[in-house]
Structure formats: structure tokens, C-alpha cells
Scaffold this motif. Structure first.
Motif, mmCIF file in Angstrom:
data_model
loop_
_atom_site.group_PDB
_atom_site.id
_atom_site.type_symbol
_atom_site.label_atom_id
_atom_site.label_comp_id
_atom_site.label_asym_id
_atom_site.label_seq_id
_atom_site.Cartn_x
_atom_site.Cartn_y
_atom_site.Cartn_z
ATOM 1 N N LYS A 1 1.132 -1.514 -0.299
ATOM 2 C CA LYS A 1 0.012 -0.049 0.048
ATOM 3 C C LYS A 1 1.111 1.121 -0.145
ATOM 4 C CE LYS A 1 -3.499 -2.132 2.248
ATOM 5 N NZ LYS A 1 -5.235 -2.304 2.990
ATOM 6 N N ILE B 1 1.307 5.328 -0.050
ATOM 7 C CA ILE B 1 0.748 6.622 0.543
ATOM 8 C C ILE B 1 1.033 8.292 -0.468
ATOM 9 C CG2 ILE B 1 0.290 6.251 3.066
ATOM 10 C CD1 ILE B 1 2.514 7.528 3.713
ATOM 11 N N ASP C 1 -9.830 2.422 10.635
ATOM 12 C CA ASP C 1 -9.369 1.686 9.596
ATOM 13 C C ASP C 1 -9.118 2.548 8.349
ATOM 14 O OD1 ASP C 1 -12.011 0.794 8.434
ATOM 15 O OD2 ASP C 1 -12.273 -0.766 9.001
ATOM 16 N N THR C 2 -9.397 1.829 6.941
ATOM 17 C CA THR C 2 -8.781 2.212 5.931
ATOM 18 C C THR C 2 -9.942 3.055 5.685
ATOM 19 O OG1 THR C 2 -6.774 0.529 5.648
ATOM 20 C CG2 THR C 2 -8.033 2.399 3.303
ATOM 21 N N GLU D 1 0.403 0.536 11.345
ATOM 22 C CA GLU D 1 0.551 1.502 10.554
ATOM 23 C C GLU D 1 0.899 2.764 11.251
ATOM 24 O OE1 GLU D 1 -4.233 -0.282 10.852
ATOM 25 O OE2 GLU D 1 -4.227 1.640 11.430
ATOM 26 N N PHE E 1 1.045 6.460 10.513
ATOM 27 C CA PHE E 1 0.131 7.166 10.658
ATOM 28 C C PHE E 1 1.004 9.032 10.750
ATOM 29 C CE2 PHE E 1 -3.622 10.179 11.549
ATOM 30 C CZ PHE E 1 -4.568 9.193 11.246
ATOM 31 N N GLU F 1 0.544 -0.721 6.091
ATOM 32 C CA GLU F 1 -0.145 0.171 5.600
ATOM 33 C C GLU F 1 0.073 1.708 6.688
ATOM 34 O OE1 GLU F 1 -4.557 2.125 5.337
ATOM 35 O OE2 GLU F 1 -4.073 -0.072 6.595
ATOM 36 N N ARG G 1 -0.838 5.309 6.767
ATOM 37 C CA ARG G 1 -2.078 6.787 6.439
ATOM 38 C C ARG G 1 -1.862 7.867 6.165
ATOM 39 N NH1 ARG G 1 -6.326 5.234 9.103
ATOM 40 N NH2 ARG G 1 -4.886 4.529 10.994
#
Length: 195
Positions: free
Chosen positions: A4, A6, A71-72, A164, A166, A182, A184
Motif C-alpha cells: 500500500k 501513500i 481503519d482504511t 500502521e 500515520f 499500511e 496513512r
């Protein structure tokens, strides 16, 4: 393995948005949908300041925590614990969120003048304690992009946890790519403290 990427949706003022690809191996089946949130507010603050927002910008840790727990797809997840390395003002929405959800809150060491000290070290300590002591594997959400967090994230991945990262899309170290499932991005205006 899912990769994934970003890219910050917010236009970069001075700082440039950085694209990162999550490269962590698949995590084990999660025992719950809980998240354990770790916030390095100084790391995030300086990313925002260096993007051109200026030193007057203030982060609303409550809004940030609520955004990070989703979440996503935007579905809220239960915050099992939150660690905030830094000083949280009394008028921050974080305290209202904390009262409503009653999650465990840990704060970093406050030194002279009520200034936050040793943030990275305390976050790393609590991340490691969480992986060892909490029901897992579960999900860790790191709100920072500093390469110093690589070792505890590597440990989380080894233990089968989901990771994750962020951030605002700036100041994200490439060293975190192999430990993240992930990446984000949050728009700075969504987490601005309004007084």
C-alpha cells in the motif's frame, strides 16, 4: 504481500510529501480489532511546522487519536491504549475522548518547564511492553515517521502484529517501509486545535 502506498493529499507548502510503500510481511490473524496508538507529538508537530504551517500551529491530540483509530475504510476501532509523548493542554479534545472511551493513557517524562523529554525512548519502551503484555497480535498505530521506531516495529512484525504508520506524509523515513503494513496520511487541518 499487499503493498500500500501513500501520498499526501494536502499540497506541500515548503515540505514535500513523500510516497512510501508498506513492505511488511503479512501479519498473523488478529485477536481483536483494537488499536494501540503511539503519538510522538513533537515529531508530527515539526513535520507540520516545516511544511509551512508555522510554529503557532497546535495539534488537537483528541482529534488526531480519533482519526488514527479508524481503519482504511473509515470505520472506528476501539482504542485499547494510547501513549502520547508530549504535553497535552488541558483544553485539548483528547481529554473528552479519554473520558468517553476510558482507554489507558500513558504520558512521557516531563522535564524542566513542563517540557517533554526522551519521547522516542518512552514510546519505544511502551510499544515493547504493549507487544509483550497485551492480547495479541493486535494493531499498533504509530503517529510519527522517525527511523528510531524501526526496532520496536520490527519486533511487532516478528510477533505477528499489524503495524500502521500515520503521518502528514512528510518526514517519513524509508526505514519504516519494511515494518509497516499500511501508511496513512492525515490532513493537518483535520487535527488543528481550535481555541
Amino acid at each position: 504481500m499487499s503493498k500500500k502506498k501513500i501520498m499526501s493529499k494536502a499540497p506541500a507548502k515548503q515540505g514535500k510529501a513523500i510516497e512510501r510503500t508498506a513492505r511488511a510481511p503479512a501479519h498473523k490473524p488478529l485477536v481483536n480489532d483494537n488499536v494501540h496508538v503511539f503519538v510522538d507529538d513533537q515529531n508530527l508537530f515539526w513535520d507540520i511546522v516545516n511544511s509551512g504551517a508555522g510554529k503557532g500551529f497546535r495539534i488537537d491530540i483528541g482529534l488526531l487519536t480519533l482519526a488514527a483509530c479508524k481503519d482504511t475504510a473509515g470505520k472506528a476501532r476501539f482504542i485499547a491504549s494510547a501513549y502520547v509523548a508530549g504535553v497535552i493542554p488541558d483544553d485539548d479534545y483528547f481529554w473528552e475522548v479519554w473520558k468517553q472511551h476510558n482507554f489507558v493513557v500513558n504520558r512521557g517524562f516531563l522535564g524542566h518547564g513542563n517540557r517533554s523529554k526522551q519521547d522516542d525512548a518512552f514510546l519505544i519502551r511502551d510499544m515493547t511492553k504493549t507487544i509483550c503484555r497485551e492480547a495479541g497480535p493486535s494493531t499498533i498505530v504509530l503517529i510519527a515517521g522517525d527511523a528510531d521506531y524501526g526496532p520496536p516495529l520490527e519486533f511487532a512484525v516478528e510477533e505477528g502484529w499489524r503495524v500502521e504508520v500515520f503521518t502528514t506524509g512528510r518526514g517519513v523515513s524509508a526505514a519504516l517501509e519494511r515494518y509497516a503494513h499500511e501508511f496513512r496520511v492525515v490532513d493537518e487541518e483535520q487535527i488543528r486545535l481550535m481555541r
